[in-house]
Design an enzyme around this catalytic site. Structure first.
Site: not given
Lengths: 131, 170
Positions: B30, B33-35
């Protein structure tokens, strides 16, 4: 405590829990229809009032769940309130708009007739009211 | 996929308070995937970890009987959300109200002594149409508590060691 103070506390709880403007709140406003409350917001309002006033509001006091969940057929038949059921709701929610409920007596509608005034009435029963 | 957003519960005082830790690792998908190329822990997953901590405290407080779900986040302030790999978060929760229909917890998130977030979470006990439905297999929640090592540190309301209930996984 005076009744006006109860109303102010109830307004404060509604503003906090529902993020509504103070001028949207009227004694006759329904919590769900007019002020946009969802079921979980009722729990939030109850928690706010308990915290503010040091009172205890048990489950089902605001909306008489024992009537709504009646399995004996006395108050509820086919998900609709019977005449006895409506009379009981009238007794327990004296300021609620019973006419609306009589028009459409589905059990799910009990919550929707709950008004700000009902909330005040319930709180008034928990605190010492000055005449 | 596992949905564990804390690594361990370090304090568990029945009907009162709990603390947990979350170790943030670059190996977690995660973060990427966020930035892209700026790995930070999404704030929503910080809230999820806090909710897991408070939700288990409420679950135990009601005798492991209720289906506890996070129902509302009435108040929550994030002061600093750039949580990076290698950092350790501590979540602290305190039960403010335990009711038949749900509960409310005050919550905080720290990075060492730095306060990152504080707020209130509201939980509901699923009833009505959900009352007879199984959200999890019996015992799943207890297994989760074992994974988080609750029974190694937990105490009951009288301060005695918390004993796991006899609920078998089906």
């Amino acid at each position: 405590m005076r009744k006006e103070e109860v109303y102010e506390h109830v307004k404060k709880a509604l503003i906090e829990a529902l993020a509504v403007d103070e001028n949207e709140i009227k004694p006759e406003s329904t919590l769900i229809g007019d002020l946009g409350a969802e079921s979980i917001d009722i729990l939030d309002i109850v928690f706010q009032l308990e915290k503010m006033l040091g009172i205890k509001i048990e489950r089902g006091e605001l909306v008489p769940e024992d009537v709504a969940n009646d399995k004996e057929g006395k108050f509820v038949q086919d998900n609709k309130l019977t005449a006895l059921g409506i009379a009981e709701i009238k007794k327990r929610m004296p300021y609620a708009n019973i006419e609306e409920l009589e028009k459409n007596p589905m059990v799910a509608n009990i919550k929707t007739i709950l008004t700000v005034r009902d909330l005040c009435y319930m709180v008034e029963s928990k605190v010492d009211i000055e005449p | 996929m596992h949905w564990y957003w804390i690594d361990r519960i370090t304090v568990f005082e029945s009907q009162n308070r709990a603390e947990s830790i979350k170790v943030v690792s670059l190996g977690e998908d995660h973060l990427h995937d966020h930035f892209p190329y700026f790995p930070v822990m999404p704030a929503s997953l910080i809230i999820e970890g806090i909710a897991q901590t408070a939700g288990l405290l409420l679950y135990e407080a009601k005798g492991y009987k209720e289906k506890v779900v996070l129902a509302k986040i009435p108040r929550f302030t994030l002061f600093n959300v750039e949580v990076k790999p290698g950092e350790v978060l501590t979540y602290k929760v305190k039960l403010e109200s335990v009711r038949e229909d749900g509960g409310v917890a005050s919550v905080w998130a720290y990075r060492e002594n730095e306060l990152l977030a504080e707020g209130e979470l509201m939980f509901a006990h699923l009833g009505g149409n959900f009352a007879d439905q199984s959200l999890f297999a019996d015992g799943d929640m207890i297994d989760m508590m074992r994974l988080f090592r609750v029974f190694e540190v937990g105490v009951d309301a009288t301060g005695k060691k918390l004993i796991p209930p006899d609920i078998k996984n089906k």
